[in-house]
Design an enzyme around this catalytic site. Structure first.
Site, PDB file in Angstrom:
ATOM      1  N   TYR A  71      -9.156  59.329  26.890  1.00 27.72           N
ATOM      2  CA  TYR A  71      -8.525  59.086  27.017  1.00 27.72           C
ATOM      3  C   TYR A  71      -7.123  60.125  26.746  1.00 27.72           C
ATOM      4  O   TYR A  71      -6.748  61.321  27.850  1.00 27.72           O
ATOM      5  CB  TYR A  71      -7.798  57.966  27.543  1.00 27.72           C
ATOM      6  CG  TYR A  71      -6.702  58.474  28.535  1.00 27.72           C
ATOM      7  CD1 TYR A  71      -7.235  58.129  30.435  1.00 27.72           C
ATOM      8  CD2 TYR A  71      -5.078  57.813  28.675  1.00 27.72           C
ATOM      9  CE1 TYR A  71      -6.610  58.621  30.599  1.00 27.72           C
ATOM     10  CE2 TYR A  71      -4.687  57.779  29.717  1.00 27.72           C
ATOM     11  CZ  TYR A  71      -4.949  58.293  30.676  1.00 27.72           C
ATOM     12  OH  TYR A  71      -3.799  58.566  31.594  1.00 27.72           O
ATOM     13  N   SER A 115      -1.075  63.186  31.363  1.00 23.39           N
ATOM     14  CA  SER A 115      -0.547  61.802  31.355  1.00 23.39           C
ATOM     15  C   SER A 115       0.697  61.610  30.278  1.00 23.39           C
ATOM     16  O   SER A 115       0.301  62.693  28.654  1.00 23.39           O
ATOM     17  CB  SER A 115      -1.301  60.610  30.888  1.00 23.39           C
ATOM     18  OG  SER A 115      -1.216  59.421  30.033  1.00 23.39           O
TER      19      SER A 115
HETATM   20  N1  LIG Z   1      -0.944  53.968  36.344  1.00 22.74           N
HETATM   21  C1  LIG Z   1      -0.935  54.939  34.999  1.00 22.74           C
HETATM   22  O1  LIG Z   1      -0.267  54.215  35.063  1.00 22.74           O
HETATM   23  C2  LIG Z   1      -1.402  56.307  35.131  1.00 22.74           C
HETATM   24  C3  LIG Z   1      -0.394  56.434  33.898  1.00 22.74           C
HETATM   25  C4  LIG Z   1      -0.930  57.968  33.336  1.00 22.74           C
HETATM   26  C5  LIG Z   1      -1.525  58.756  34.651  1.00 22.74           C
HETATM   27  N2  LIG Z   1      -2.883  57.988  35.277  1.00 22.74           N
HETATM   28  C6  LIG Z   1      -3.746  59.321  35.794  1.00 22.74           C
HETATM   29  O2  LIG Z   1      -3.524  59.073  37.048  1.00 22.74           O
HETATM   30  C7  LIG Z   1      -4.668  59.484  37.883  1.00 22.74           C
HETATM   31  C8  LIG Z   1      -4.920  58.282  38.726  1.00 22.74           C
HETATM   32  O3  LIG Z   1      -4.822  57.043  38.319  1.00 22.74           O
HETATM   33  P1  LIG Z   1      -4.697  55.394  38.553  1.00 22.74           P
HETATM   34  O4  LIG Z   1      -3.790  54.996  38.152  1.00 22.74           O
HETATM   35  O5  LIG Z   1      -4.220  56.117  40.367  1.00 22.74           O
HETATM   36  O6  LIG Z   1      -5.992  55.137  38.999  1.00 22.74           O
HETATM   37  P2  LIG Z   1      -7.208  53.452  39.978  1.00 22.74           P
HETATM   38  O7  LIG Z   1      -5.811  53.235  40.860  1.00 22.74           O
HETATM   39  O8  LIG Z   1      -8.055  53.325  38.845  1.00 22.74           O
HETATM   40  O9  LIG Z   1      -7.620  55.008  40.011  1.00 22.74           O
HETATM   41  C9  LIG Z   1      -8.624  55.998  40.093  1.00 22.74           C
HETATM   42  C10 LIG Z   1      -9.293  56.920  40.906  1.00 22.74           C
HETATM   43  O10 LIG Z   1     -10.103  57.478  39.949  1.00 22.74           O
HETATM   44  C11 LIG Z   1     -11.309  57.550  40.728  1.00 22.74           C
HETATM   45  N3  LIG Z   1     -12.936  57.486  39.603  1.00 22.74           N
HETATM   46  C12 LIG Z   1     -13.046  56.866  39.058  1.00 22.74           C
HETATM   47  N4  LIG Z   1     -14.245  57.411  38.842  1.00 22.74           N
HETATM   48  C13 LIG Z   1     -14.641  58.456  39.145  1.00 22.74           C
HETATM   49  C14 LIG Z   1     -15.594  58.408  38.963  1.00 22.74           C
HETATM   50  N5  LIG Z   1     -16.655  58.726  37.787  1.00 22.74           N
HETATM   51  N6  LIG Z   1     -15.923  59.936  40.690  1.00 22.74           N
HETATM   52  C15 LIG Z   1     -15.003  60.414  41.017  1.00 22.74           C
HETATM   53  N7  LIG Z   1     -14.477  59.817  41.689  1.00 22.74           N
HETATM   54  C16 LIG Z   1     -13.378  58.686  40.174  1.00 22.74           C
HETATM   55  C17 LIG Z   1     -11.435  55.696  41.348  1.00 22.74           C
HETATM   56  O11 LIG Z   1     -12.208  56.311  42.647  1.00 22.74           O
HETATM   57  P3  LIG Z   1     -14.094  55.343  42.588  1.00 22.74           P
HETATM   58  O12 LIG Z   1     -13.526  54.203  41.883  1.00 22.74           O
HETATM   59  O13 LIG Z   1     -13.745  54.736  43.893  1.00 22.74           O
HETATM   60  O14 LIG Z   1     -14.185  56.553  42.240  1.00 22.74           O
HETATM   61  C18 LIG Z   1      -9.813  56.356  41.698  1.00 22.74           C
HETATM   62  O15 LIG Z   1      -9.937  56.431  43.373  1.00 22.74           O
HETATM   63  C19 LIG Z   1      -6.020  59.231  36.962  1.00 22.74           C
HETATM   64  O16 LIG Z   1      -6.185  60.057  35.905  1.00 22.74           O
HETATM   65  C20 LIG Z   1      -4.966  58.224  35.194  1.00 22.74           C
HETATM   66  O17 LIG Z   1      -5.554  58.476  33.923  1.00 22.74           O
HETATM   67  C21 LIG Z   1      -1.836  56.780  35.663  1.00 22.74           C
END
Ligand SMILES: NC(=O)c1ccc[n+]([C@@H]2O[C@H](COP(=O)([O-])OP(=O)(O)OC[C@H]3O[C@@H](n4cnc5c(N)ncnc54)[C@H](OP(=O)(O)O)[C@@H]3O)[C@@H](O)[C@H]2O)c1
Length: 267
Positions: A157, A144
């Site tokens: 985080y 990130s």
């Molecule tokens: N969206 C943004 O603005 C942004 C910016 C920078 C970085 N990121 C990074 O991008 C990645 C994806 O984020 P996203 O924005 O797509 O969020 P998201 O839609 O909340 O996706 C998170 C994913 O992680 C899984 N997860 C959460 N806890 C888990 C656990 N204990 N075991 C296994 N799986 C788990 C969730 O699935 P379940 O709940 O089904 O387990 C979900 O599939 C993350 O690493 C986040 O830090 C996102």
């Protein structure tokens, strides 16, 4: 070297595939012909995704319902992946918390470290020997922009994403010449779904629509970057601006500015 060519036995692994960027990565990989192992906790969502991707692209999609923050549960998956032909690993699952850490649940903070950092390390080490032996592979690590600088009120985080960012870019240097590509995805804000007005966070309200980028765009750009063995992919103008600003501004100046913004996120 480009991404491995899909074969019937090879699998691309995507963690966090039940929603957001992970779902988009799985969808884009399937569209490119890769059979998958998708990992998250919500198996119902992943079963539906698997059926959709198999129908659309004729690929195999195996669903693994695993809590990746749980070491024992994770070990079962690690043992399986070490034995399988894993062509691509997208280390993407992650969670975030906001607010002063002393007021947050210590168990959830620890789970965040396990998921965002230790599981990324474990999964990479499980698949790496096979990739090196085959002389080809691709590892995408979702860090990130928050991992580039101190972020008060988002401390766990930011620290775990600093691990992900540095691990990915260090590993890439080690693997030069092995045929294994490693790319860091270090985005700023990605809009993974349209928020309802009542659910809008301060980030949703403050960042104008034209700055937001989609999960689908992020996934496509990331996999193209992995195929080209780019060191880091930062989609979108806002993410790029954050990265450049963090790179040139002293950390002692960045920390209070970013911290006061994140304090509002902590409620
Ligand atoms: N969206 C943004 O603005 C942004 C910016 C920078 C970085 N990121 C990074 O991008 C990645 C994806 O984020 P996203 O924005 O797509 O969020 P998201 O839609 O909340 O996706 C998170 C994913 O992680 C899984 N997860 C959460 N806890 C888990 C656990 N204990 N075991 C296994 N799986 C788990 C969730 O699935 P379940 O709940 O089904 O387990 C979900 O599939 C993350 O690493 C986040 O830090 C996102």
């Amino acid at each position: 070297m480009a991404l491995p060519t899909p074969t019937p036995e090879a699998r691309a692994v995507v963690t966090g595939a039940s929603s957001g960027i992970g779902e988009a990565l799985a969808t884009e990989l399937a569209a490119r012909g890769h059979s998958l192992i998708v990992v998250a906790r919500r198996t119902d969502l992943m079963e539906a995704l698997a059926a959709k991707l198999t129908a659309a692209h004729g690929v195999q999609v195996e669903v693994r319902g695993v809590d990746l923050s749980d070491r024992a549960a994770r070990q079962i998956l690690l043992d399986e992946l070490a034995e399988r032909h894993i062509s691509i690993l997208c280390n993407n699952a992650g969670i975030a918390t906001f607010g002063p850490i002393a007021q947050l649940d210590p168990a959830y903070e620890r789970a965040q470290v396990e998921l965002n950092a230790v599981a990324v390390h474990d999964l990479t080490l499980a698949v790496l020997p096979g990739m090196i032996a085959r002389g080809i592979g691709g590892i995408l690590i979702t860090g990130s922009a928050a991992g580039n600088s101190p972020v008060p009120n988002n401390a766990t985080y930011a620290a775990t994403k600093a691990f992900a960012n540095t691990f990915a870019e260090s590993l890439r240097g080690e693997l030069r010449g092995t045929g294994v590509n490693v790319t860091l995805l270090a985005p700023g804000p990605v809009r993974t779904e349209d928020p309802k007005p009542e659910d809008m966070s301060i980030v949703d309200k403050m960042v104008p629509d034209f700055f937001w980028i989609s999960s689908e765009y992020t996934a496509k750009l990331s996999l193209d970057a992995l195929g080209a063995n780019k060191m880091r992919v930062v989609p979108g103008i806002l993410g790029k601006t954050m990265s450049v600003a963090n790179g040139y501004t002293p950390r002692a100046i960045v920390a209070p500015i970013v911290g006061s913004f994140y304090k509002k996120l902590g409620g």
